[in-house]
Each structure stands twice: as C-alpha cells, then as structure tokens.
Enzyme design. Structure first.
Site, PDB file in Angstrom:
ATOM      1  N   ASP A 278     -10.074  -5.020  -4.013  1.00 58.87           N
ATOM      2  CA  ASP A 278      -9.402  -3.961  -3.256  1.00 58.87           C
ATOM      3  C   ASP A 278     -10.102  -2.630  -3.522  1.00 58.87           C
ATOM      4  O   ASP A 278     -10.135  -2.145  -4.662  1.00 58.87           O
ATOM      5  CB  ASP A 278      -7.933  -3.879  -3.676  1.00 58.87           C
ATOM      6  CG  ASP A 278      -7.095  -3.011  -2.751  1.00 58.87           C
ATOM      7  OD1 ASP A 278      -7.677  -2.124  -2.084  1.00 58.87           O
ATOM      8  OD2 ASP A 278      -5.873  -3.215  -2.700  1.00 58.87           O
TER       9      ASP A 278
ATOM     10  N   HIS B  11      -7.677  -5.580   0.535  1.00 61.98           N
ATOM     11  CA  HIS B  11      -6.462  -4.770   0.450  1.00 61.98           C
ATOM     12  C   HIS B  11      -5.216  -5.427   1.032  1.00 61.98           C
ATOM     13  O   HIS B  11      -4.188  -5.521   0.357  1.00 61.98           O
ATOM     14  CB  HIS B  11      -6.714  -3.426   1.133  1.00 61.98           C
ATOM     15  CG  HIS B  11      -5.589  -2.461   0.998  1.00 61.98           C
ATOM     16  ND1 HIS B  11      -5.081  -2.087  -0.227  1.00 61.98           N
ATOM     17  CD2 HIS B  11      -4.863  -1.782   1.937  1.00 61.98           C
ATOM     18  CE1 HIS B  11      -4.099  -1.221  -0.045  1.00 61.98           C
ATOM     19  NE2 HIS B  11      -3.936  -1.017   1.255  1.00 61.98           N
TER      20      HIS B  11
ATOM     21  N   SER C 284       0.832  -1.201   0.000  1.00 59.35           N
ATOM     22  CA  SER C 284       0.000   0.000   0.000  1.00 59.35           C
ATOM     23  C   SER C 284       0.873   1.261   0.000  1.00 59.35           C
ATOM     24  O   SER C 284       1.669   1.460  -0.927  1.00 59.35           O
ATOM     25  CB  SER C 284      -0.950  -0.036   1.204  1.00 59.35           C
ATOM     26  OG  SER C 284      -1.953   0.939   1.078  1.00 59.35           O
TER      27      SER C 284
END
Length: 298
Positions: free
Chosen positions: A238, A268, A123
């Site tokens: 996601d 995610h 991320s």
C-alpha cells in the site's frame, strides 16, 4: 441532479439494492444505498464508510455476498462524493463526515433495534470510522478497518505549515493527483476506476488535505479509547496509506479482541485487488464470528 439519475438506473439492475437519501444537519442531501434480501430477517447490520474520491456503490460485490449471508448492509456517499451534495473533495472539518455517519447509523439502530451493528471503514473512511467509534462507541458491536488513514508518515512539521498557508490562500489547489494504478494492481480494477463517472479524479485539494491531517492528529490521541472488537486489514504494498496506520491501531487501541491481517502483494483497496476474494472471505468470517459472540450474550 445528473449524477443521481445515472446511479438510480444502475441500482435498478442490482439485486436487492435500494437507493435513497437523507438530509444531513447542514441541509445537504446525502445519497444512501442499502442491500437486504426481500422478506429477510437479517442477523446483523453493517455500515460501510468509503474512501476519498469514491462512493458506497464501490462496495456492491461485498454487500451482495453479505446480503446472501443474511446481513443488512448500508452505506452513503460522504458529502462531496458520489451522488451526495457538496463541493467535490472539499471539507472544512472532518466532523461533518462523522456527524453524517452518526445520524445515519442512529436511523439504522432505530430500524434494527435488536441487531448487532458493525462498521467497515476503508482509507479516509477508516479515519472517519475511528473518529466515529471514539465519539459514539455505544452504537457499534465491532469494527472492520481497511487501510485506515490514521497516520500520515509523509507530512512533517514543515510540510504541514506549508499546506496550512496554501489551504488559506488557495483552498482548492490540487496538492496530490489522482493515480488509479497505485490504488490497485489489478488492471481491470484500474480501468474500472478510470471509467467510473462517480469517482472524482481531479485530485486532492489543499483544504481537504489539511482537514485530513488535523483529523489524524486529533484521533491519534483518542485511539486508546477504542475498546470495541476490531480487525484491521492492510496490503503490504500500500503506497496510499502506510501500513504503520494499522500497526498504530494494534499498538494503541485498548481492545482485548483485536486482529491484524496483512495481504502480501496487495495495494490499497483490498476488495478490488489481487486478493479480493480472500479479503471478502476474511470480512465475512470475522463478522460471522462476532455475530455469534454477540448472540451468546443475549
């Protein structure tokens, strides 16, 4: 520091996990973790760059498995996260994160001078990783991206300038709430996020969000410079980082050895979702393959 005391107690119960710290170039204390079997000669090193609101301790399960497979695993809490110094989820420029990673990785290179060194970025950590490898590709053997936040499909020209105004007048204003259930679909993992006192659950601030967009725009121009081997992992569901980010990497990086793996139904944080065992295995197999490739060059 209260946060540090609680985590050091946890670390003492974790097999072969060591907690320490380094001072960054701004004089802030950056909390570090390492996982390596006692009296072991590791075959490679992995540095982990975690995502926003989180901390490197979230990767303990992955690190433990890699440790058992003779890897040395390291990570730190980015400033403003976990046990590290700095205002929670506030940054003026992502270069601070990048400089800290480079400083830490250079220390690891001096400690393990002859070993392949890989970096794993999830991320926000994937964005930091992309910025780091274009700045210092010489430090790394290969890269693992997980839902890398390289492209934001939700903010156009108008929203960007609104955010710029808000971040100027109210830099600490929360522009996005923290919503654990969109991060993972596993109820136990959602509960773990909520119960984790080291995760900042206040939401994302205006100035941090603007710095993120600026970092994304800059690194997108430099993705073609990436020539290192890499794999990018993404969940098909996601809603935090659009899968277009991983496609962007695949389409624009110049690496000859690049791969994308999509986990159907996952959200995610792939290592904490419904396919976490498979995701962990993919990481291990990719590392093993590229360790062997690197060894064959010696």
């Amino acid at each position: 520091m209260q946060r540090c005391a609680s985590v050091k107690t946890i670390c003492n119960t974790m097999a072969e996990c060591c907690c320490s710290s380094i001072k960054n170039k701004d004089g802030l204390t950056v909390f570090t973790r390492s996982w390596m079997k006692d009296k072991c000669n590791p075959k490679a090193v992995l540095f982990i760059s975690h995502g926003v609101t989180e901390h490197c301790g979230r990767f303990h399960k992955l690190a433990t498995i890699l440790q058992e497979n003779d890897y040395a695993v390291y990570g730190h809490d980015h400033v403003g996260h976990g046990n590290s110094d700095g205002e929670r989820i506030h940054i003026d420029d992502y270069q601070t994160y990048v400089t800290d990673v480079i400083q830490h990785v250079e220390l690891l290179k001096s400690k393990h001078p002859n070993l392949p060194l890989f970096i794993y970025g999830e991320s926000m950590g994937g964005l930091i990783t992309a910025m780091t490898v274009v700045e210092r590709p010489d430090l790394f053997t290969g890269v693992i991206f997980s839902a890398p936040a390289i492209v934001n499909v939700n903010v156009g020209f108008f929203k960007y300038y609104v955010l710029k105004v808000v971040s100027y007048f109210a830099p600490h204003h929360i522009v996005l709430p923290y919503v654990p259930k969109i991060i993972t679909s596993d109820p136990e993992e959602v509960k773990g996020l909520i119960d984790d006192s080291l995760i900042c659950q206040d939401g994302l601030k205006a100035k941090w969000s603007l710095a993120t967009l600026d970092a994304q725009y800059k690194v997108q121009q430099r993705i073609p410079e990436i020539q290192l081997p890499f794999i990018t992992l993404h969940g098909s569901k996601d809603r935090v980082v659009d899968i277009v980010s991983s496609h962007f990497l695949m389409d624009h990086a110049k690496s000859e050895d690049k791969m994308m793996k999509v986990f159907e139904g996952s959200r995610h944080t792939l290592l904490h979702d419904i396919h976490k065992e498979e995701a962990t295995q993919v990481v291990l197999e990719w590392l093993n393959k590229h360790c062997n490739k690197d060894a064959s060059k010696l």
